[in-house]
Design a protein around this motif. Structure first.
Motif, PDB file in Angstrom:
ATOM      1  N   ALA A  58       0.812  -1.219   0.000  1.00  0.00           N
ATOM      2  CA  ALA A  58       0.000   0.000   0.000  1.00  0.00           C
ATOM      3  C   ALA A  58       0.845   1.268   0.000  1.00  0.00           C
ATOM      4  CB  ALA A  58      -0.935   0.002   1.216  1.00  0.00           C
ATOM      5  N   HIS A  59       2.153   1.115   0.177  1.00  0.00           N
ATOM      6  CA  HIS A  59       3.028   2.285   0.290  1.00  0.00           C
ATOM      7  C   HIS A  59       3.877   2.501  -0.962  1.00  0.00           C
ATOM      8  CE1 HIS A  59       2.024   2.408   4.562  1.00  0.00           C
ATOM      9  NE2 HIS A  59       2.192   1.093   4.564  1.00  0.00           N
ATOM     10  N   GLN A  60       3.550   1.839  -2.038  1.00  0.00           N
ATOM     11  CA  GLN A  60       4.382   1.887  -3.236  1.00  0.00           C
ATOM     12  C   GLN A  60       3.905   2.904  -4.277  1.00  0.00           C
ATOM     13  OE1 GLN A  60       7.185  -0.293  -2.979  1.00  0.00           O
ATOM     14  NE2 GLN A  60       6.190  -0.340  -0.976  1.00  0.00           N
ATOM     15  N   HIS A  61       2.652   3.333  -4.187  1.00  0.00           N
ATOM     16  CA  HIS A  61       2.074   4.180  -5.234  1.00  0.00           C
ATOM     17  C   HIS A  61       1.248   5.305  -4.613  1.00  0.00           C
ATOM     18  CE1 HIS A  61       3.204   1.267  -8.348  1.00  0.00           C
ATOM     19  NE2 HIS A  61       2.808   0.334  -7.503  1.00  0.00           N
ATOM     20  N   GLY A  62       1.070   6.352  -5.401  1.00  0.00           N
ATOM     21  CA  GLY A  62       0.280   7.496  -4.986  1.00  0.00           C
ATOM     22  C   GLY A  62       1.137   8.590  -4.394  1.00  0.00           C
ATOM     23  N   LEU A  63       0.781   9.831  -4.702  1.00  0.00           N
ATOM     24  CA  LEU A  63       1.524  11.006  -4.237  1.00  0.00           C
ATOM     25  C   LEU A  63       3.005  10.924  -4.594  1.00  0.00           C
ATOM     26  CD1 LEU A  63      -0.107  11.739  -0.753  1.00  0.00           C
ATOM     27  CD2 LEU A  63      -0.468  12.938  -2.905  1.00  0.00           C
ATOM     28  N   GLY A  64       3.299  10.314  -5.735  1.00  0.00           N
ATOM     29  CA  GLY A  64       4.673  10.263  -6.222  1.00  0.00           C
ATOM     30  C   GLY A  64       5.534   9.174  -5.646  1.00  0.00           C
ATOM     31  N   ARG A  65       4.959   8.329  -4.772  1.00  0.00           N
ATOM     32  CA  ARG A  65       5.788   7.312  -4.112  1.00  0.00           C
ATOM     33  C   ARG A  65       6.377   6.314  -5.101  1.00  0.00           C
ATOM     34  NH1 ARG A  65       1.789   5.576   0.693  1.00  0.00           N
ATOM     35  NH2 ARG A  65       0.256   6.165  -0.910  1.00  0.00           N
ATOM     36  N   GLU A  66       5.700   6.095  -6.218  1.00  0.00           N
ATOM     37  CA  GLU A  66       6.231   5.151  -7.206  1.00  0.00           C
ATOM     38  C   GLU A  66       7.557   5.635  -7.791  1.00  0.00           C
ATOM     39  OE1 GLU A  66       3.075   7.821  -9.013  1.00  0.00           O
ATOM     40  OE2 GLU A  66       3.290   6.575  -7.223  1.00  0.00           O
ATOM     41  N   LEU A  67       7.785   6.954  -7.798  1.00  0.00           N
ATOM     42  CA  LEU A  67       9.022   7.497  -8.336  1.00  0.00           C
ATOM     43  C   LEU A  67      10.219   7.233  -7.426  1.00  0.00           C
ATOM     44  CD1 LEU A  67       7.685  10.968  -9.562  1.00  0.00           C
ATOM     45  CD2 LEU A  67       8.021   8.897 -10.919  1.00  0.00           C
ATOM     46  N   PHE A  68       9.952   6.851  -6.183  1.00  0.00           N
ATOM     47  CA  PHE A  68      11.021   6.663  -5.209  1.00  0.00           C
ATOM     48  C   PHE A  68      11.284   5.193  -4.908  1.00  0.00           C
ATOM     49  CE2 PHE A  68      10.080  11.056  -4.851  1.00  0.00           C
ATOM     50  CZ  PHE A  68      11.215  11.670  -4.375  1.00  0.00           C
ATOM     51  N   ALA A  69      10.813   4.313  -5.783  1.00  0.00           N
ATOM     52  CA  ALA A  69      11.049   2.882  -5.585  1.00  0.00           C
ATOM     53  C   ALA A  69      12.543   2.576  -5.531  1.00  0.00           C
ATOM     54  CB  ALA A  69      10.370   2.083  -6.697  1.00  0.00           C
ATOM     55  N   GLY A  70      13.325   3.230  -6.376  1.00  0.00           N
ATOM     56  CA  GLY A  70      14.774   3.021  -6.371  1.00  0.00           C
ATOM     57  C   GLY A  70      15.410   3.458  -5.073  1.00  0.00           C
ATOM     58  N   PHE A  71      14.926   4.549  -4.492  1.00  0.00           N
ATOM     59  CA  PHE A  71      15.437   5.005  -3.194  1.00  0.00           C
ATOM     60  C   PHE A  71      15.177   3.942  -2.135  1.00  0.00           C
ATOM     61  CE2 PHE A  71      15.683   8.869  -5.448  1.00  0.00           C
ATOM     62  CZ  PHE A  71      16.260   9.865  -4.681  1.00  0.00           C
ATOM     63  N   ARG A  72      13.957   3.404  -2.115  1.00  0.00           N
ATOM     64  CA  ARG A  72      13.632   2.388  -1.110  1.00  0.00           C
ATOM     65  C   ARG A  72      14.537   1.162  -1.254  1.00  0.00           C
ATOM     66  NH1 ARG A  72       8.433   4.460  -2.300  1.00  0.00           N
ATOM     67  NH2 ARG A  72       8.038   2.842  -3.848  1.00  0.00           N
ATOM     68  N   ARG A  73      14.807   0.756  -2.482  1.00  0.00           N
ATOM     69  CA  ARG A  73      15.658  -0.418  -2.694  1.00  0.00           C
ATOM     70  C   ARG A  73      17.097  -0.161  -2.249  1.00  0.00           C
ATOM     71  NH1 ARG A  73      12.646  -0.890  -7.582  1.00  0.00           N
ATOM     72  NH2 ARG A  73      14.284   0.186  -8.732  1.00  0.00           N
ATOM     73  N   LEU A  74      17.587   1.063  -2.427  1.00  0.00           N
ATOM     74  CA  LEU A  74      18.984   1.381  -2.148  1.00  0.00           C
ATOM     75  C   LEU A  74      19.245   1.833  -0.711  1.00  0.00           C
ATOM     76  CD1 LEU A  74      19.864   3.400  -5.381  1.00  0.00           C
ATOM     77  CD2 LEU A  74      20.695   1.110  -4.795  1.00  0.00           C
ATOM     78  N   ALA A  75      18.197   2.150   0.022  1.00  0.00           N
ATOM     79  CA  ALA A  75      18.364   2.800   1.314  1.00  0.00           C
ATOM     80  C   ALA A  75      19.162   1.943   2.296  1.00  0.00           C
ATOM     81  CB  ALA A  75      16.998   3.122   1.914  1.00  0.00           C
TER      82      ALA A  75
END
Length: 607
Positions: free
Chosen positions: A576-593
């Motif tokens: 539920a935290h992967q999409h909406g309000l631009g969150r999909e654009l930060f998938a790479g950040f989440r993977r690299l964090a």
């Protein structure tokens, strides 16, 4: 005075740990130093693009003169009250630069989101990653390689750390941070907190709550409580990146404008073209980082800096960890009580003697490295002064000899507490930090059954349903950088405060962040590894007894070891935290964090 032996020991430990990475960093930035205006390395076509829109006088100076060129990197927008005053700064800076025989160009803007607007909302899941986005945007602005110095304009939570991380990667450039200052005081923080608690219990309506909040956050300037934004300003001052006394001068005043103009004149004198070359990569060294941690501890500053200072240090090739914070906390007394650690706000702190008084006291007690390099010159002694206007002339004088209010600010000989109130916790649940400076002594040790939740909305629903009317450790999982960007969970504060006030033994335990405004509820936060990365917090079940002991540093689930070892790790559902309000654009950040103790960011994995 030489630093206290405990301060020196931590500094030497950091220096030894960082020897190779720091040496590599210094070699990189020293190689980048130019022997003339840096723009001379550009081709004619490059340079023509760089000054095409300049006024004629600036264009002539950039084309043929030896004058330094100053980059303005700003977080201005008029959504953030703290950043709205920055609108006027570029014009002042350009005019002052010309007076100093320099040119200033607005090199770039960086994004600046307001945690106050996004608190408790889905947008907060981009907040921590906005720091690294700001660092990237700072690099984009400076990568034109036209500049001999930088002025960074920013104030709030992720913005100053992001600007500083970006600026440190251009560590050959002198850099001064230029703040905006706090708004004047409005409704007291205690009164605001009471309305929030009444609203959480259904005893106040939305109209009353909105009126209370509007009286608190009411004008241009930084919010006046001592959260992350104002902790940023303290750090920039005690680390030598502000002009002395700049942090807490209100916007819209002649002194604020005079300090902004002086920052432009001063940075023009710090370039490699003059005799006072002061690159930011040399200002921020192991001693400056330790000074920053000491300042954070002495003032009860934001827990967010257990992430941000780690990331900032790594940008300069320096490795720090939570052991360093905890060991320094044992040596550093608490000298300030500013909300949420007290009733006062930062305007009261400033009026009582502010940063000048604080720095002089810490220097006198041997708790700071005084022999550092700063933008005001060698040594930290200048930062025991305060600015004032002598007619129309900006001048500095000694900070007050005594505190104007010892309920807000005290000398090192008579502190509020003997330690800085920031502790490392560790045990079979991982590593965490806890801020105890606002926690009553009777709540320093909590042992209670766990209640496990996957998000703060579920906690609030359980509170409203009356399901938490007992001693409880509220465990909120799936809140780390890789799970959902590590949003602050400050939305939980009113409900948990109500339970505490009702006499229950209550604590929060989470792999997420709390807030710069975290206060009286004991909160073991930033648990590392986070659950999504296999952290043992994912083994906790409802009813497990949890022991959180901020005196001994113990953080354990009191479960039979054999049962604990064989228990399945439950990974959170983060879909539920992967999409909406631009969150999909930060998938790479989440993977690299990286983990929280490594700064929670996407850079410098090997530093």
């Amino acid at each position: 005075m030489n630093p206290d032996a405990r301060i020196q020991a931590v500094t030497e430990r950091i220096r030894a740990r960082s020897r190779d990475s720091r040496a590599a960093y210094l070699a990189e930035i020293d190689a980048a130093r130019g022997r003339g205006p840096l723009r001379r390395t550009l081709s004619c076509t490059n340079l023509a693009h760089g000054f095409a829109a300049c006024p004629a006088g600036d264009k002539l100076a950039l084309r043929s003169g030896p004058q330094p060129n100053i980059a303005i990197v700003s977080a201005y927008n008029d959504l953030l009250s703290a950043h709205q005053p920055l609108e006027a700064y570029p014009a002042w800076i350009k005019e002052a630069a010309r007076e100093a025989g320099a040119v200033a160009q607005f090199a770039g803007g960086v994004p600046a989101m307001c945690d106050g607007v996004t608190q408790g909302q889905d947008g907060m899941e981009l907040s921590l990653f906005s720091r690294d986005t700001i660092a990237l945007a700072t690099a984009v602005a400076l990568t034109h390689n036209l500049f001999d110095a930088t002025l960074c304009l920013g104030v709030c939570d992720k913005i100053v750390p992001g600007l500083l991380i970006g600026a440190l990667r251009f560590g050959h450039l002198p850099t001064i941070f230029v703040p905006g200052g706090p708004m004047v005081s409005g409704l007291s923080n205690d009164a605001k907190a009471e309305v929030r608690k009444r609203f959480a219990q259904g005893l106040a309506g939305r109209d009353e709550l909105l009126e209370s909040e509007s009286q608190s956050y009411h004008s241009p300037g930084t919010c006046t409580f001592y959260g992350t934004a104002n902790s940023n300003q303290m750090l920039m001052e005690i680390m030598g990146l502000h002009l002395p006394g700049s942090a807490f001068v209100n916007p819209g005043t002649p002194l604020r404008e005079a300090l902004t103009r002086e920052a432009a004149r001063r940075v023009a004198r710090l370039t490699a073209l003059g005799d006072e070359y002061t690159p930011i990569g040399h200002v921020i060294d192991e001693r400056a980082i330790v000074n920053g941690i000491v300042g954070l501890l002495a003032t009860g500053g934001s827990t967010n800096h257990t992430l941000h200072l780690v990331a900032i240090a790594r940008a300069a090739g320096i490795r720090i960890d939570w052991n360093d914070f905890s060991d320094l906390s044992d040596a550093v007394p608490l000298l300030a009580r500013v909300y949420p650690n007290g009733k006062a706000d930062v305007n009261h702190f400033h009026a009582a003697g502010g940063m000048g008084f604080l720095i002089r006291e810490l220097l006198g007690a041997g708790l700071l490295h005084g022999d550092v390099l700063t933008v005001a010159g060698p040594g930290l002694a200048r930062y025991a002064e305060e600015p004032w206007l002598d007619g129309d002339r900006l001048a500095w004088r000694d900070a007050p000899a005594e505190s104007g209010d010892d309920s807000v600010l005290r000398p090192a000989a008579a502190p509020f507490a003997a330690d800085g109130g920031l502790k490392l916790l560790h045990g079979n649940l991982g590593r965490a930090v806890i801020k105890t400076s606002a926690v009553a002594g009777k709540h320093r040790v909590i042992e209670a059954p766990a209640r496990v939740f996957n998000g703060q909305e579920a906690v609030i629903a359980a509170f409203e349903a009356g399901e938490l009317e007992h001693d409880v450790v509220v465990v909120v999982v799936g809140q780390g950088p890789r799970a959902n960007g590590m949003p602050e969970l400050h939305h939980l504060t009113p409900a948990l405060s109500v339970l505490l006030d009702r006499g229950y033994r209550v604590a929060l335990l989470t792999d997420g962040r709390m807030s710069g405004a975290s206060g009286k509820v004991p909160a073991a936060i930033h648990v590392t590894p986070e659950v999504l990365s296999g952290g043992p917090l994912g083994k906790v079940r409802d009813g497990d007894r949890i022991r959180l002991d901020s005196t001994s540093g113990e953080l354990v689930a009191l479960v039979d070891p054999e049962t604990w070892a064989g228990r399945e790790l439950r990974l959170p559902d983060v879909s539920a935290h992967q999409h909406g309000l631009g969150r999909e654009l930060f998938a790479g950040f989440r993977r690299l964090a990286h983990g929280a103790e490594q700064g929670g960011g996407i850079f410098f994995a090997d530093v």
